[in-house]
Enzyme design. Structure first.
Site: not given
Ligand SMILES: [Zn+2]
Length: 328
Positions: A60, A63, A153, A217
């Site tokens: 992404h 990020e 992420h 994450e």
């Molecule tokens: Zn992500």
């Protein structure tokens, strides 16, 4: 305090998918260094079977924290290249979105790692996923039995657990145990065992290459060069240790383990969720609570307690709008 920030050279380079300096140092040290596509680098030692570790960032584009963490780890390691104890592939995922400062160009890249893409087939991200899949297949094709993929992420919303990981259930036990140990060392607060692919990059590596893989994450979305790196210190240390072949250290706290109770799929444009994207990850719901309605379909909480992660009613029809999980 100045509002100007200086982005360190190593961070700028990785964010721009420029492996020049790092690649040169490992090449000079006698490694086989490949750059099969823009934003992808492999570093391998000739003639010995080592663990194969894939580290991906920027799947992404907004990020940026993990880009900074990996840039610093990689830069330091490249200055003592003989300490690299694994075969390494580094993948900067959505390079065009990173350059644009956006999450994605046309669609979410982390839903493209599946054979059937339907309406998403013509997106910029579908082409990038094909490139990443080809490089990943080639990297693991010659790999030994020990295989890792850490896809790093940052979460887009607040979370009861500021750091957590999604782990494909199908990973073989030995790899899964090593991965869970590593996640503990990286101070990851929660682990969600996931039985079903949502087309993510890490699930692809687990399913098709037997990698101990995880979507990790870490903290919050932030601007490149302005991330609070103290939030990422534990994962940086754990990653550095993995790449140097250090014996894993004990976790400061064991991660809490959850499993998926149900996937909330958006079936039509009539989909309505009982909460929105601003809802914290790991928010607790009680048995019978309505999660979402979609035409005649009503999603309700089945267990005494379920917690919601990744609630996002704005996804495209046919995609996952949220995951409901229970404590193991
Ligand atoms: Zn992500």
């Amino acid at each position: 305090m100045s509002t100007m920030s200086t982005v360190p050279e190593a961070v700028r380079a990785l964010a721009e998918a420029d492996f020049g300096a790092v690649a040169q140092r490992f090449t000079d040290a006698g490694f086989l260094v490949g750059q099969p596509a823009k934003g992808i680098m492999t570093i391998q030692a000739a003639g010995s079977v080592r663990a194969s570790v894939l580290v991906s960032v920027g799947v992404h584009g907004d990020e940026t924290g993990p880009i900074e963490v990996v840039a610093h780890v990689l830069d330091a390691l490249s200055r003592e290249p003989g300490k690299l104890a694994v075969d390494l592939m580094v993948c900067v995922g959505n390079i065009d979105a990173i350059a644009a400062g956006k999450r994605f160009i046309d669609a979410d890249l982390n839903r493209m790692f599946r054979p059937v893409r339907g309406a998403l087939a013509d997106t910029a991200e579908a082409a990038r996923a094909d490139t990443m899949i080809a490089a990943t297949d080639a990297f693991f094709a010659g790999a030994g039995p020990v295989r890792w993929h850490l896809d790093l992420h940052t979460a887009i919303r607040p979370s009861v657990y500021p750091t957590f990981a999604i782990v494909p259930d199908l990973i073989a036990d030995a790899g899964k145990q090593a991965l869970v140990k590593w996640l503990g060392q990286a101070a990851i607060g929660a682990i969600i065992m996931n039985p079903q692919s949502a087309g993510t990059y890490s699930y692809y590596s687990a399913e098709f290459h037997g990698a101990a893989a995880s979507t990790v994450e870490l903290g919050r979305v932030g601007t490149l060069g302005q991330n609070d790196l103290s939030l990422f210190a534990d994962v940086g240390t754990a990653l550095d240790g993995l790449l140097r072949g250090d014996a894993p250290r004990a976790a400061k706290a064991e991660p809490h383990v959850f499993k998926v109770a149900q996937q909330i799929m958006k079936l039509s444009d009539g989909f309505k969720m009982a909460f929105d994207r601003s809802t914290q990850n790991f928010t607790s719901l009680r048995q019978g609570d309505v999660i979402a309605t979609d035409g005649d379909t009503v999603y309700t909480v089945q267990h005494p307690e379920e917690l919601v992660v990744f609630p996002n009613p704005d996804v495209r029809v046919g995609l996952r709008a949220g995951l409901m999980i229970v404590r193991v």
